[in-house]
Motif scaffolding. Structure first.
Motif, PDB file in Angstrom:
ATOM      1  N   GLY A 131       0.728  -1.078   0.023  1.00  0.00           N
ATOM      2  CA  GLY A 131      -0.298  -0.086   0.224  1.00  0.00           C
ATOM      3  C   GLY A 131       0.824   1.203   0.081  1.00  0.00           C
ATOM      4  O   GLY A 131       1.875   1.323  -0.613  1.00  0.00           O
ATOM      5  N   GLU A 132       0.282   2.086   0.799  1.00  0.00           N
ATOM      6  CA  GLU A 132       1.141   3.566   0.789  1.00  0.00           C
ATOM      7  C   GLU A 132       2.485   3.625   1.482  1.00  0.00           C
ATOM      8  O   GLU A 132       3.006   4.384   1.551  1.00  0.00           O
ATOM      9  CB  GLU A 132       0.137   4.493   1.693  1.00  0.00           C
ATOM     10  CG  GLU A 132       0.120   4.030   3.118  1.00  0.00           C
ATOM     11  CD  GLU A 132      -1.141   5.046   3.942  1.00  0.00           C
ATOM     12  OE1 GLU A 132      -1.120   4.867   5.103  1.00  0.00           O
ATOM     13  OE2 GLU A 132      -1.657   5.792   3.190  1.00  0.00           O
TER      14      GLU A 132
ATOM     15  N   ALA B  68       1.988 -14.438   1.330  1.00  0.00           N
ATOM     16  CA  ALA B  68       2.485 -14.665   2.601  1.00  0.00           C
ATOM     17  C   ALA B  68       4.028 -14.465   2.606  1.00  0.00           C
ATOM     18  O   ALA B  68       4.628 -13.583   3.630  1.00  0.00           O
ATOM     19  CB  ALA B  68       2.392 -16.072   3.237  1.00  0.00           C
ATOM     20  N   ASN B  69       4.941 -14.893   1.631  1.00  0.00           N
ATOM     21  CA  ASN B  69       6.065 -14.552   1.651  1.00  0.00           C
ATOM     22  C   ASN B  69       6.751 -12.888   1.449  1.00  0.00           C
ATOM     23  O   ASN B  69       7.482 -12.504   2.310  1.00  0.00           O
ATOM     24  CB  ASN B  69       7.049 -15.306   0.528  1.00  0.00           C
ATOM     25  CG  ASN B  69       7.171 -16.720   0.748  1.00  0.00           C
ATOM     26  OD1 ASN B  69       7.060 -17.071   1.850  1.00  0.00           O
ATOM     27  ND2 ASN B  69       7.298 -17.599  -0.382  1.00  0.00           N
ATOM     28  N   ILE B  70       5.763 -12.243   0.573  1.00  0.00           N
ATOM     29  CA  ILE B  70       5.929 -10.799   0.513  1.00  0.00           C
ATOM     30  C   ILE B  70       5.751 -10.028   1.918  1.00  0.00           C
ATOM     31  O   ILE B  70       6.480  -9.308   2.015  1.00  0.00           O
ATOM     32  CB  ILE B  70       5.057 -10.508  -0.747  1.00  0.00           C
ATOM     33  CG1 ILE B  70       5.755 -10.964  -2.103  1.00  0.00           C
ATOM     34  CG2 ILE B  70       5.289  -8.943  -0.997  1.00  0.00           C
ATOM     35  CD1 ILE B  70       4.859 -10.816  -3.516  1.00  0.00           C
ATOM     36  N   ALA B  71       4.583 -10.507   2.382  1.00  0.00           N
ATOM     37  CA  ALA B  71       4.112  -9.637   3.565  1.00  0.00           C
ATOM     38  C   ALA B  71       5.268  -9.916   4.642  1.00  0.00           C
ATOM     39  O   ALA B  71       5.436  -8.819   5.288  1.00  0.00           O
ATOM     40  CB  ALA B  71       2.940 -10.368   4.061  1.00  0.00           C
ATOM     41  N   GLN B  72       5.665 -11.103   4.908  1.00  0.00           N
ATOM     42  CA  GLN B  72       6.843 -11.323   5.827  1.00  0.00           C
ATOM     43  C   GLN B  72       8.024 -10.700   5.471  1.00  0.00           C
ATOM     44  O   GLN B  72       8.870  -9.964   6.437  1.00  0.00           O
ATOM     45  CB  GLN B  72       7.008 -12.959   5.730  1.00  0.00           C
ATOM     46  CG  GLN B  72       7.994 -13.297   6.923  1.00  0.00           C
ATOM     47  CD  GLN B  72       8.550 -14.874   6.668  1.00  0.00           C
ATOM     48  OE1 GLN B  72       8.320 -15.547   5.934  1.00  0.00           O
ATOM     49  NE2 GLN B  72       9.069 -15.390   8.003  1.00  0.00           N
TER      50      GLN B  72
ATOM     51  N   TYR C 195       0.203  -3.392   9.529  1.00  0.00           N
ATOM     52  CA  TYR C 195      -0.386  -3.169   8.348  1.00  0.00           C
ATOM     53  C   TYR C 195      -0.194  -4.100   7.263  1.00  0.00           C
ATOM     54  O   TYR C 195      -1.161  -4.469   6.509  1.00  0.00           O
ATOM     55  CB  TYR C 195       0.019  -1.888   7.917  1.00  0.00           C
ATOM     56  CG  TYR C 195      -0.535  -1.316   6.681  1.00  0.00           C
ATOM     57  CD1 TYR C 195      -1.597  -0.559   6.538  1.00  0.00           C
ATOM     58  CD2 TYR C 195       0.308  -1.517   5.533  1.00  0.00           C
ATOM     59  CE1 TYR C 195      -2.102  -0.263   5.319  1.00  0.00           C
ATOM     60  CE2 TYR C 195      -0.228  -1.133   4.380  1.00  0.00           C
ATOM     61  CZ  TYR C 195      -1.430  -0.496   4.331  1.00  0.00           C
ATOM     62  OH  TYR C 195      -1.597   0.022   2.851  1.00  0.00           O
ATOM     63  N   TYR C 196       0.927  -4.613   7.126  1.00  0.00           N
ATOM     64  CA  TYR C 196       1.403  -5.656   6.246  1.00  0.00           C
ATOM     65  C   TYR C 196       0.395  -7.008   6.181  1.00  0.00           C
ATOM     66  O   TYR C 196       0.073  -7.625   5.363  1.00  0.00           O
ATOM     67  CB  TYR C 196       2.840  -6.051   5.979  1.00  0.00           C
ATOM     68  CG  TYR C 196       3.702  -4.583   5.660  1.00  0.00           C
ATOM     69  CD1 TYR C 196       3.175  -3.688   4.644  1.00  0.00           C
ATOM     70  CD2 TYR C 196       4.834  -4.317   6.379  1.00  0.00           C
ATOM     71  CE1 TYR C 196       3.857  -2.860   4.439  1.00  0.00           C
ATOM     72  CE2 TYR C 196       5.497  -3.390   6.133  1.00  0.00           C
ATOM     73  CZ  TYR C 196       5.086  -2.476   5.083  1.00  0.00           C
ATOM     74  OH  TYR C 196       5.991  -1.320   4.925  1.00  0.00           O
TER      75      TYR C 196
ATOM     76  N   ASP D  49      -4.172 -10.443   4.942  1.00  0.00           N
ATOM     77  CA  ASP D  49      -5.227 -11.004   5.246  1.00  0.00           C
ATOM     78  C   ASP D  49      -6.693 -10.732   4.392  1.00  0.00           C
ATOM     79  O   ASP D  49      -7.437 -11.486   3.710  1.00  0.00           O
ATOM     80  CB  ASP D  49      -5.483 -10.946   6.557  1.00  0.00           C
ATOM     81  CG  ASP D  49      -4.698 -11.586   7.736  1.00  0.00           C
ATOM     82  OD1 ASP D  49      -3.899 -12.637   7.092  1.00  0.00           O
ATOM     83  OD2 ASP D  49      -4.640 -11.393   8.797  1.00  0.00           O
ATOM     84  N   SER D  50      -6.737  -9.500   4.218  1.00  0.00           N
ATOM     85  CA  SER D  50      -7.733  -8.800   3.225  1.00  0.00           C
ATOM     86  C   SER D  50      -7.345  -9.242   1.831  1.00  0.00           C
ATOM     87  O   SER D  50      -8.729  -9.610   1.355  1.00  0.00           O
ATOM     88  CB  SER D  50      -7.764  -7.325   3.406  1.00  0.00           C
ATOM     89  OG  SER D  50      -8.660  -6.839   2.391  1.00  0.00           O
TER      90      SER D  50
END
Length: 290
Positions: free
Chosen positions: A40-41, A134-138, A150-151, A156-157
């Protein structure tokens, strides 16, 4: 004068805000979309291989090297999809953390050039989006701990939207008759989709688009299309459509439309990953289910 000072202060604030964002380099357009959805931002993305471009034959530029040197995080597909990127990382001595978004995927193995190699097109199985995301968020959370919550919320969304599309896809492809589940495409990029939903994808080119198919390979494919009464063949957004159109004409099949394989579209519904997937399934169902 006051208006001028106000505008200057706004521009400076925007500049500072952009500089404060996590600088992320992604190797190709599908990863850029995943990262934008999760980051996101809070992230500033520099993507190397753009929409409608072919990562297999991509030639890095000096701008790419500069982006890697300025990066806080580099995200690649892995599975030898972009072999030029690790080499570029090494040559630039980029200090940025490097992650492969396919970590945890059980790759398909296919025969090519006398060896069994991993198919890198893992995003073509919609269920693998969970692993990618999941890998990118981690990785984003590790590089930017202040925004970790936030990530995770964004992850999840997004995965909820993936699950909703999974249901749509299973229903749509499940309606195809058993006799119309052979699909002809330009290169072998849809093995994971075929494995997941019971389709057989056949292509004159292998996993990579580096080498052109031989005349014998093309002739054999035309004979197979005729023998199996395959109704439709499909062009890809990253490939010249002339060969596939020639094959369709000689085999007596129709061109069923354009499938998005290794890149998103520049504009339109297929310019996001979920939009691309929905477009591909709709195109297959409309062409094969008639």
């Amino acid at each position: 004068m006051r208006i001028f000072v106000f505008l200057v202060s706004c521009l400076l604030a925007l500049s500072v805000s952009a500089n404060e964002r996590l600088q992320v380099v992604t190797s190709f357009s599908i990863l850029a979309d995943f990262t934008a959805e999760i980051g996101g931002e809070h992230v500033q993305i520099t993507n190397l291989v753009g929409a409608d471009e072919d990562a297999h034959v991509y030639q890095p530029t000096p701008d790419d090297a500069r982006a890697l040197l300025a990066a806080d995080l580099v995200i690649a597909n892995g599975l030898d999809f972009e072999p030029w990127l690790p080499r570029l990382m090494k040559s630039t001595e980029s200090p940025a953390p490097y992650i492969e978004a396919t970590r945890g995927v059980l790759p398909l193995r296919v025969e090519e050039g006398g060896a069994r190699i991993a198919d890198p097109h893992a995003w073509q199985n919609l269920a693998h989006a969970e692993i990618y995301v999941a890998n990118i968020a981690q990785a984003l959370a590790a590089a930017d701990p202040a925004n970790a919550d936030y990530y995770q919320e964004q992850r999840d969304s997004y995965l909820q939207r993936v699950k909703e599309l999974l249901t749509e896809v299973r229903v749509s492809l499940g309606r195809l008759p058993a006799s119309q589940r052979k699909v002809i495409t330009s290169h072998d990029a849809f093995g994971y989709l075929g494995q997941a939903y019971g389709l057989q994808f056949i292509a004159p080119q292998g996993l990579s688009t580096h080498s052109e198919p031989s005349a014998a390979d093309v002739a054999a494919l035309i004979r197979q299309i005729r023998a199996d009464q395959v109704r439709a063949v499909f062009v890809e957004n990253i490939r010249d459509p002339r060969l596939i159109k020639q094959i369709a004409e000689e085999a007596g099949a129709q061109v069923g439309g354009t499938l998005y394989s290794d890149a998103l579209a520049s504009t339109g519904p297929a310019s996001s990953y979920l939009g691309m997937y929905r477009h591909n399934v709709k195109t297959l169902v409309e062409a094969l289910g008639q």
